[in-house]
Design a protein around this motif. Structure first.
Motif, PDB file in Angstrom:
ATOM      1  N   PRO A 385      -0.464   0.847   6.849  1.00 47.69           N
ATOM      2  CA  PRO A 385      -0.152  -0.562   7.123  1.00 47.69           C
ATOM      3  C   PRO A 385       0.729  -0.716   8.357  1.00 47.69           C
ATOM      4  N   THR A 386       0.501  -1.770   9.130  1.00 44.48           N
ATOM      5  CA  THR A 386       1.251  -1.972  10.367  1.00 44.48           C
ATOM      6  C   THR A 386       2.738  -2.151  10.089  1.00 44.48           C
ATOM      7  N   ASP A 387       3.093  -2.955   9.086  1.00 43.44           N
ATOM      8  CA  ASP A 387       4.497  -3.168   8.711  1.00 43.44           C
ATOM      9  C   ASP A 387       4.721  -2.618   7.319  1.00 43.44           C
ATOM     10  N   THR A 388       5.713  -1.743   7.196  1.00 44.91           N
ATOM     11  CA  THR A 388       6.017  -1.108   5.916  1.00 44.91           C
ATOM     12  C   THR A 388       7.500  -1.290   5.613  1.00 44.91           C
ATOM     13  N   THR A 389       7.801  -1.801   4.445  1.00 47.33           N
ATOM     14  CA  THR A 389       9.187  -1.983   4.012  1.00 47.33           C
ATOM     15  C   THR A 389       9.470  -1.035   2.864  1.00 47.33           C
ATOM     16  N   LEU A 390      10.593  -0.286   2.995  1.00 45.81           N
ATOM     17  CA  LEU A 390      10.968   0.706   1.995  1.00 45.81           C
ATOM     18  C   LEU A 390      12.383   0.440   1.513  1.00 45.81           C
ATOM     19  N   CYS A 391      12.731   1.071   0.428  1.00 45.65           N
ATOM     20  CA  CYS A 391      14.096   1.017  -0.078  1.00 45.65           C
ATOM     21  C   CYS A 391      14.953   2.045   0.646  1.00 45.65           C
ATOM     22  N   ARG A 392      16.224   1.719   0.817  1.00 53.82           N
ATOM     23  CA  ARG A 392      17.133   2.682   1.431  1.00 53.82           C
ATOM     24  C   ARG A 392      17.166   3.960   0.614  1.00 53.82           C
ATOM     25  N   THR A 417       2.014  15.755   9.523  1.00 56.99           N
ATOM     26  CA  THR A 417       2.702  14.919   8.547  1.00 56.99           C
ATOM     27  C   THR A 417       4.130  14.699   9.012  1.00 56.99           C
ATOM     28  N   LEU A 418       4.610  13.464   8.909  1.00 59.69           N
ATOM     29  CA  LEU A 418       5.961  13.118   9.325  1.00 59.69           C
ATOM     30  C   LEU A 418       6.630  12.338   8.202  1.00 59.69           C
ATOM     31  N   TYR A 419       7.890  12.688   7.911  1.00 61.54           N
ATOM     32  CA  TYR A 419       8.661  11.976   6.897  1.00 61.54           C
ATOM     33  C   TYR A 419       9.698  11.110   7.606  1.00 61.54           C
ATOM     34  N   ILE A 420       9.637   9.810   7.356  1.00 59.77           N
ATOM     35  CA  ILE A 420      10.474   8.851   8.061  1.00 59.77           C
ATOM     36  C   ILE A 420      11.545   8.338   7.115  1.00 59.77           C
ATOM     37  N   SER A 421      12.811   8.381   7.567  1.00 61.73           N
ATOM     38  CA  SER A 421      13.927   7.915   6.745  1.00 61.73           C
ATOM     39  C   SER A 421      14.751   6.852   7.460  1.00 61.73           C
ATOM     40  N   ARG A 422      14.376   6.536   8.720  1.00 61.93           N
ATOM     41  CA  ARG A 422      15.122   5.541   9.477  1.00 61.93           C
ATOM     42  C   ARG A 422      14.170   4.446   9.964  1.00 61.93           C
ATOM     43  N   PRO A 423      14.679   3.237  10.094  1.00 62.82           N
ATOM     44  CA  PRO A 423      13.802   2.162  10.553  1.00 62.82           C
ATOM     45  C   PRO A 423      13.412   2.342  12.021  1.00 62.82           C
ATOM     46  N   GLY A 424      12.306   1.682  12.381  1.00 62.83           N
ATOM     47  CA  GLY A 424      11.870   1.748  13.771  1.00 62.83           C
ATOM     48  C   GLY A 424      10.362   1.630  13.887  1.00 62.83           C
ATOM     49  N   ARG A 425       9.877   1.699  15.128  1.00 61.46           N
ATOM     50  CA  ARG A 425       8.442   1.691  15.409  1.00 61.46           C
ATOM     51  C   ARG A 425       8.008   3.122  15.678  1.00 61.46           C
ATOM     52  N   TYR A 426       6.956   3.543  14.994  1.00 62.68           N
ATOM     53  CA  TYR A 426       6.447   4.904  15.145  1.00 62.68           C
ATOM     54  C   TYR A 426       4.990   4.805  15.612  1.00 62.68           C
ATOM     55  N   ARG A 427       4.712   5.366  16.766  1.00 56.60           N
ATOM     56  CA  ARG A 427       3.378   5.299  17.364  1.00 56.60           C
ATOM     57  C   ARG A 427       2.861   6.708  17.586  1.00 56.60           C
ATOM     58  N   ALA A 428       1.564   6.892  17.245  1.00 56.26           N
ATOM     59  CA  ALA A 428       0.935   8.204  17.425  1.00 56.26           C
ATOM     60  C   ALA A 428      -0.348   8.043  18.224  1.00 56.26           C
ATOM     61  N   TYR A 429      -0.765   9.127  18.844  1.00 62.71           N
ATOM     62  CA  TYR A 429      -1.954   9.145  19.685  1.00 62.71           C
ATOM     63  C   TYR A 429      -2.813  10.345  19.319  1.00 62.71           C
ATOM     64  N   VAL A 443       8.599   0.334  10.543  1.00 69.52           N
ATOM     65  CA  VAL A 443       9.215   0.687   9.269  1.00 69.52           C
ATOM     66  C   VAL A 443      10.548  -0.049   9.137  1.00 69.52           C
ATOM     67  N   ILE A 444      10.718  -0.728   8.020  1.00 65.78           N
ATOM     68  CA  ILE A 444      11.954  -1.451   7.708  1.00 65.78           C
ATOM     69  C   ILE A 444      12.501  -0.917   6.393  1.00 65.78           C
ATOM     70  N   PHE A 445      13.837  -0.670   6.371  1.00 63.55           N
ATOM     71  CA  PHE A 445      14.499  -0.241   5.136  1.00 63.55           C
ATOM     72  C   PHE A 445      15.413  -1.362   4.657  1.00 63.55           C
ATOM     73  N   GLU A 446      15.441  -1.598   3.346  1.00 65.89           N
ATOM     74  CA  GLU A 446      16.280  -2.646   2.775  1.00 65.89           C
ATOM     75  C   GLU A 446      16.929  -2.159   1.495  1.00 65.89           C
ATOM     76  N   ASN A 447      17.998  -2.893   1.081  1.00 67.56           N
ATOM     77  CA  ASN A 447      18.708  -2.580  -0.155  1.00 67.56           C
ATOM     78  C   ASN A 447      17.854  -3.047  -1.337  1.00 67.56           C
ATOM     79  N   ARG A 530      14.701  -1.346  -8.544  1.00 70.32           N
ATOM     80  CA  ARG A 530      13.460  -1.050  -7.825  1.00 70.32           C
ATOM     81  C   ARG A 530      13.524   0.272  -7.059  1.00 70.32           C
ATOM     82  N   ASP A 531      14.708   0.693  -6.670  1.00 69.72           N
ATOM     83  CA  ASP A 531      14.834   1.948  -5.941  1.00 69.72           C
ATOM     84  C   ASP A 531      14.835   3.163  -6.850  1.00 69.72           C
ATOM     85  N   GLY A 532      14.655   2.912  -8.178  1.00 68.70           N
ATOM     86  CA  GLY A 532      14.584   4.014  -9.135  1.00 68.70           C
ATOM     87  C   GLY A 532      15.909   4.364  -9.785  1.00 68.70           C
ATOM     88  N   SER A 533      16.968   3.708  -9.395  1.00 68.00           N
ATOM     89  CA  SER A 533      18.287   4.041  -9.952  1.00 68.00           C
ATOM     90  C   SER A 533      18.560   3.262 -11.239  1.00 68.00           C
TER      91      SER A 533
END
Length: 545
Positions: A385-392, A417-429, A443-447, A530-533
């Motif tokens: 998906p172009t925009d992805t929102t995850l939990c912190r 394979t890449l594991y993303i833990s910080r927000p930002g735009r990630y582009r691949a070619y 990628v957006i992270f929220e509480n 929602r974050d599993g805690s």
């Protein structure tokens, strides 16, 4: 019968006219007969008292041998089906005979018919089984001099041929031996030897050939499909320039064998490229569904000066690309398989088969070649998906697998394979033969651990803020337990499995029906998020009177 043969002749000619080296003619269709595709004709439909026939419009010479192979369909209904199909020879016209038990040939004279009868007419001395017979002069009665051979069971293995499937029929005429043979369902069923030119056709060797069929009080859909016809030569002799090549195409078989094999790219294919060094006569054995070979020959004469034509091997191109072909040869004319193309130089961008024949006018020789072009597939390159929102605290796994190349990031780093833990735009070619493909995700992270517990409420019955209850925007999965205490530790309220945003289930400021005094109260919340805690938290609020 005359009409039937004429229609059959027309059908065969139409079929072969669509193929290289074929004749150009039309079949005569009579009555209910319709053409269903390039090689198949429906003679009758599932309708009472229909007659249909097909005849070739040009007469053949019975002083020459012939070999015909067809697939026959007699319908799907046995006890309620009728009446049958006839292969016929007759010199009169492209007409049609009697319906019903006449099988579309009844009353046509002079004539010779190979009758496949699927209904027992006791007045015609028919046997109980579906049968085949060789009859003369439009007769459909199995007695007297016009019954030349049979009747015998049509199939060697079954009494019924209205079995809802196509069955192979082969009819051969050996002119020197004056013998007609009928093979059905891969078995020789009937054989007749006689001077049919003089005895049946009064010395006239020229006849129409074709098929007729009929229904009566019962019916079936009855069809014939043509596979091979020796009367219409598939291969035409050709003169080839030295160093050139020609295309040889045949059809109608289950397998093929070419001899000699020298100069052929594939001696077992229906379509071969021939490039002999010297004049050569090639013979192709076209094996029918029964494994019986049918033969055709072609003489390739090698003469004149060189006129080499080569389009190259089959290939793939990118959808936006094209290929340029130049087959220029002195004093030549050019014929491409696509009639919209002309001349020695063409640009090809569409997928398909491109075939060209170059004929030199000064020395009358030709060369030909074909190439098949397909588009190189360009699969989707998708990171998700172009925009992805995850939990912190979550990790986003990006996987870029591409079978035609290795993906890399915009900074040049390769990855699978890449594991993303910080927000930002990630582009691949990924580099593809047809260009660089790219995709990106934001990628957006929220509480995901938020719940609101009011700091005060006023249960005065005015309809505003009368109850104290937990509220959230979707982060709380389950409230396992919510308790409220006064400042001395006395329990005022407790609830389990409490939903959020439910005022009617909150504390109304009462204990045992008595209003509690204004002041500070303590809450304890045990909840999953929602974050599993899952946490146990506490705080306070003020009850206002």
């Amino acid at each position: 019968m005359s009409r039937l043969i004429q229609i059959l002749s027309h059908l065969l000619l139409v079929l072969f006219s669509l193929l290289p080296g074929s004749l150009s003619a039309q079949y005569f269709l009579n009555g209910a007969a319709v053409q269903t595709n390039d090689s198949c004709f429906q003679l009758t439909s599932e309708t009472l008292f229909e007659v249909g026939s097909i005849w070739f419009p040009e007469k053949i010479d019975l002083r020459n041998s012939f070999d015909l192979v067809m697939d026959m369909f007699f319908g799907c209904s046995d006890t309620q089906g009728a009446d049958g199909i006839v292969f016929g020879l007759q010199p009169v016209s492209a007409s049609v005979g009697e319906a019903g038990e006449g099988l579309g040939i009844g009353g046509v004279s002079p004539a010779l018919g190979v009758e496949f009868d699927t209904f027992q007419n006791t007045n015609r001395n028919d046997p109980t089984f579906d049968h085949v017979a060789i009859m003369a002069n439009g007769s459909v009665t199995h007695s007297g001099p016009n019954n030349l051979a049979g009747p015998v069971q049509a199939s060697a293995t079954a009494a019924n041929i209205e079995n809802c499937r196509f069955m192979p029929l082969r009819v051969t005429w050996d002119a020197p031996a004056q013998t007609l043979k009928v093979y059905f369902d891969c078995s020789l069923r009937l054989e007749y030897t006689g001077d049919i030119i003089n005895d049946i056709f009064g010395g006239d060797p020229f006849v129409f050939y074709g098929f007729a069929a009929a229904t009566g009080g019962l019916f079936n859909r009855q069809e014939v499909c043509f596979r091979f016809n020796s009367l219409l030569k598939q291969l035409e002799d050709v003169t080839m320039c030295p160093g050139g090549q020609v295309l040889l195409d045949v059809f109608g078989g289950d397998r093929y064998e070419w001899t000699p094999v020298a100069g052929l790219d594939d001696p077992t294919a229906p379509s071969v490229i021939a490039s002999p060094d010297t004049t050569t006569v090639y013979t192709v054995s076209i094996f029918d569904a029964c494994g019986i070979p049918l033969l055709d020959t072609v003489r390739i004469a090698v003469e004149g000066d060189s006129a080499f034509v080569k389009l190259g091997p089959d290939t793939t191109i990118c959808p936006q690309d094209f290929l340029l072909f130049d087959v220029s040869t002195p004093t030549a004319v050019y014929e491409w398989s696509d009639p919209t193309l002309s001349g020695p130089v063409i640009s090809a961008s569409e997928i398909g088969i491109y075939e060209v024949t170059v004929t030199r006018q000064d020395i009358i020789c030709e060369a030909s070649d074909r190439i098949e072009i397909d588009h190189l597939p360009v699969p989707d390159f998708d990171l998700g998906p172009t925009d992805t929102t995850l939990c912190r605290g979550d990790l986003l796994e990006l996987t870029a697998v591409f079978e035609l190349g290795d993906p890399f990031f915009e900074d040049g780093r390769p990855f699978d394979t890449l594991y993303i833990s910080r927000p930002g735009r990630y582009r691949a070619y990924v580099e593809h033969p047809c260009g660089t493909l790219t995709d990106q995700v934001n990628v957006i992270f929220e509480n995901c651990h938020q719940v609101y517990l009011p700091t005060a409420f006023s249960p005065d019955g005015d309809g505003v803020n009368d109850r104290w209850f937990p509220q959230d925007g979707g982060d709380v999965v389950t409230i396992h337990r919510l308790s409220i205490y006064d400042r001395w530790g006395g329990q005022m309220y407790e609830a389990s499995e409490l939903p959020t945003n439910a005022p009617s289930l909150g504390w109304d400021g009462l204990l045992n029906g008595e209003p509690m005094p204004a002041g500070t109260y303590i809450w304890v919340l045990d909840a999953s998020y929602r974050d599993g805690s899952r946490t146990v938290e506490q705080g306070d609020f003020v009850l206002v009177r």
